[in-house]
Design a protein around this motif. Structure first.
Motif, PDB file in Angstrom:
ATOM      1  N   ALA A  64     -18.970 -43.923 -33.274  1.00  0.00           N
ATOM      2  CA  ALA A  64     -19.743 -43.574 -32.085  1.00  0.00           C
ATOM      3  C   ALA A  64     -21.216 -43.412 -32.448  1.00  0.00           C
ATOM      4  CB  ALA A  64     -19.215 -42.285 -31.460  1.00  0.00           C
ATOM      5  N   MET A  65     -22.053 -43.587 -31.452  1.00  0.00           N
ATOM      6  CA  MET A  65     -23.496 -43.429 -31.673  1.00  0.00           C
ATOM      7  C   MET A  65     -23.836 -41.965 -31.970  1.00  0.00           C
ATOM      8  SD  MET A  65     -26.596 -44.460 -29.106  1.00  0.00           S
ATOM      9  CE  MET A  65     -28.259 -43.795 -29.335  1.00  0.00           C
ATOM     10  N   GLU A  66     -23.197 -41.051 -31.229  1.00  0.00           N
ATOM     11  CA  GLU A  66     -23.451 -39.625 -31.406  1.00  0.00           C
ATOM     12  C   GLU A  66     -22.150 -38.921 -31.779  1.00  0.00           C
ATOM     13  OE1 GLU A  66     -26.345 -37.961 -28.243  1.00  0.00           O
ATOM     14  OE2 GLU A  66     -25.335 -39.654 -27.262  1.00  0.00           O
ATOM     15  N   ALA A  67     -22.223 -38.106 -32.800  1.00  0.00           N
ATOM     16  CA  ALA A  67     -21.035 -37.362 -33.219  1.00  0.00           C
ATOM     17  C   ALA A  67     -20.532 -36.487 -32.077  1.00  0.00           C
ATOM     18  CB  ALA A  67     -21.364 -36.504 -34.433  1.00  0.00           C
ATOM     19  N   GLY A  68     -19.226 -36.540 -31.854  1.00  0.00           N
ATOM     20  CA  GLY A  68     -18.631 -35.680 -30.838  1.00  0.00           C
ATOM     21  C   GLY A  68     -18.716 -36.206 -29.424  1.00  0.00           C
ATOM     22  N   LYS A  69     -19.260 -37.416 -29.219  1.00  0.00           N
ATOM     23  CA  LYS A  69     -19.400 -37.975 -27.873  1.00  0.00           C
ATOM     24  C   LYS A  69     -18.939 -39.418 -27.833  1.00  0.00           C
ATOM     25  CE  LYS A  69     -23.414 -35.251 -26.340  1.00  0.00           C
ATOM     26  NZ  LYS A  69     -24.802 -35.374 -25.779  1.00  0.00           N
ATOM     27  N   LEU A  70     -18.327 -39.798 -26.698  1.00  0.00           N
ATOM     28  CA  LEU A  70     -17.902 -41.174 -26.494  1.00  0.00           C
ATOM     29  C   LEU A  70     -18.822 -41.913 -25.511  1.00  0.00           C
ATOM     30  CD1 LEU A  70     -14.006 -40.891 -26.247  1.00  0.00           C
ATOM     31  CD2 LEU A  70     -15.392 -41.491 -28.237  1.00  0.00           C
ATOM     32  N   ASP A  71     -20.042 -41.417 -25.356  1.00  0.00           N
ATOM     33  CA  ASP A  71     -20.990 -42.071 -24.440  1.00  0.00           C
ATOM     34  C   ASP A  71     -21.184 -43.538 -24.821  1.00  0.00           C
ATOM     35  OD1 ASP A  71     -21.170 -39.343 -24.023  1.00  0.00           O
ATOM     36  OD2 ASP A  71     -23.318 -39.376 -23.614  1.00  0.00           O
ATOM     37  N   ASN A  72     -21.293 -43.782 -26.130  1.00  0.00           N
ATOM     38  CA  ASN A  72     -21.419 -45.132 -26.670  1.00  0.00           C
ATOM     39  C   ASN A  72     -20.604 -45.179 -27.957  1.00  0.00           C
ATOM     40  OD1 ASN A  72     -23.772 -46.407 -24.961  1.00  0.00           O
ATOM     41  ND2 ASN A  72     -24.468 -44.340 -25.511  1.00  0.00           N
ATOM     42  N   TYR A  73     -19.598 -46.056 -27.987  1.00  0.00           N
ATOM     43  CA  TYR A  73     -18.742 -46.112 -29.166  1.00  0.00           C
ATOM     44  C   TYR A  73     -18.146 -47.503 -29.312  1.00  0.00           C
ATOM     45  CZ  TYR A  73     -14.390 -45.545 -26.332  1.00  0.00           C
ATOM     46  OH  TYR A  73     -13.346 -45.693 -25.451  1.00  0.00           O
ATOM     47  N   TRP A  74     -17.538 -47.744 -30.468  1.00  0.00           N
ATOM     48  CA  TRP A  74     -16.947 -49.063 -30.699  1.00  0.00           C
ATOM     49  C   TRP A  74     -15.519 -48.943 -31.220  1.00  0.00           C
ATOM     50  CZ3 TRP A  74     -15.736 -50.733 -35.743  1.00  0.00           C
ATOM     51  CH2 TRP A  74     -16.331 -50.028 -36.804  1.00  0.00           C
ATOM     52  N   CYS A  75     -14.750 -49.996 -30.944  1.00  0.00           N
ATOM     53  CA  CYS A  75     -13.347 -50.072 -31.353  1.00  0.00           C
ATOM     54  C   CYS A  75     -13.089 -51.407 -32.024  1.00  0.00           C
ATOM     55  CB  CYS A  75     -12.431 -49.939 -30.140  1.00  0.00           C
ATOM     56  SG  CYS A  75     -12.663 -48.427 -29.196  1.00  0.00           S
ATOM     57  N   LYS A  76     -11.932 -51.522 -32.629  1.00  0.00           N
ATOM     58  CA  LYS A  76     -11.590 -52.769 -33.306  1.00  0.00           C
ATOM     59  C   LYS A  76     -10.117 -53.088 -33.069  1.00  0.00           C
ATOM     60  CE  LYS A  76     -10.785 -50.266 -37.667  1.00  0.00           C
ATOM     61  NZ  LYS A  76     -10.939 -48.935 -37.087  1.00  0.00           N
TER      62      LYS A  76
END
Length: 325
Positions: A134-146
């Motif tokens: 994730a861009m910010e620790a503890g938040k899923l505002d912006n994140y990636w998966c595989k």
């Protein structure tokens, strides 16, 4: 001699196994703009994810495309969490957030995803095997998966509504760090219903800059055309961009060539209330993408588990050919 034959047979079997893996098609399911289901039709939301669970063996990944709720209130987040978390540990899925998920009553006056992160907590999703970062620790505002599909490694970037410049810079670093992965960008507002990317130059409505959170003059907010120029076209391994948000007929498809000669397949799908012909906030219609690397095709179908019906007109059911991955 016997040992050589055994080694040869093992080599052939491995080659055949890898070949079969590479040729196998796979499906991605898109859940655009579920907001009215969260507000008024929880049974339709449940029907969507129940169908996904029942078809888990043929689905590689699920993408919700933002506007998870309509008014960003706990009652609606509870409905959304119950429906979406039905897929936990069964089918991998990821979430983008939309304007209706931000700020007081979902008016997107401010960029505030507190409820989203409460009902879809980082501590829960960061333990999933497909979670990347994730861009910010503890938040899923912006994140990636595989995930893996068709013998390839895929990476899904889930970007906020009207991604800020800082978000696009973060996404750029994630892509650069994964040059062997095929990239899918999942974001709420990107394509428009006239088969072009969102831009004020074409007098488009519902641009991210027209909302309160879009007035940030320091960390600039980006529409679809700006995302293309600043991020999407620059990377050879970006393959697909999917979005919702836009009303009118709620659909749009565009294939564009990136700077490296790669084709990028960009799609809008939205069935919510306010879209032409919409019933019951979308009547449970979702998108099914079948990607076949061997045939070089992306087959698109639009289906509702709620009423067990397909939309079969050409804007809802089509095949993209000569698809390069």
């Amino acid at each position: 001699m016997k040992k050589k034959i055994n080694n040869l047979m093992i080599g052939i079997l491995l080659t055949l196994s890898l070949s079969c893996k590479e040729e196998k098609s796979f499906r991605i399911v898109l859940l655009p703009d579920t907001q009215v289901y969260s507000e008024s039709y929880p049974e339709i939301f449940q029907a969507q994810t129940e169908w996904i669970v029942n078809n888990k063996d043929s689905i590689a990944f699920v993408l919700q495309q933002g506007d998870i709720t309509n008014h960003n209130v706990p009652e609606q987040w509870k409905v959304a969490a119950e429906a979406l978390q039905h897929m936990d540990n069964i089918v991998p899925y990821a979430l983008a957030t939309g304007n209706h998920d931000n700020g007081e009553k979902g008016h997107a006056g401010t960029r505030d995803l507190s409820y989203f992160n409460q009902y879809f907590p980082f501590d829960r999703y960061s333990t999933m095997p497909y979670f990347g970062g994730a861009m910010e620790a503890g938040k899923l505002d912006n994140y990636w998966c595989k995930f893996s599909g068709g013998g390839m490694d895929w990476l899904v970037l889930n970007l906020e509504f009207g991604p800020r410049n800082s978000v696009l810079k973060w996404a750029d670093t994630v892509i650069q760090a994964h040059p062997q992965h095929k990239i899918i960008i999942n974001t709420h507002a990107y394509m428009y219903s006239d088969e072009t990317r969102m831009s004020p130059d074409r007098s488009h409505h519902w641009l991210p800059q027209s909302y309160g959170l879009g007035k940030d003059s320091v960390d600039l907010v980006n529409n679809g055309e700006e995302m293309w120029e600043k991020l999407v076209k620059k990377h050879a391994n970006i393959c697909i961009v999917v979005s919702g948000h836009v009303l009118n007929d709620g659909v749009g498809t565009l294939v564009s060539e990136g700077d490296h000669g790669n084709n990028v397949y960009q799609m809008l799908a939205n069935f919510q209330g306010g879209v032409e012909g919409s019933i019951n906030g979308g009547n449970g219609f979702l998108r099914i993408l079948t990607i076949d690397p061997k045939q070089k095709t992306i087959s698109v179908k639009t289906y509702s588990p709620h009423i067990d019906e397909y939309k079969t007109t050409e804007e809802h059911q089509f095949i993209l050919t000569n698809a390069s991955f």
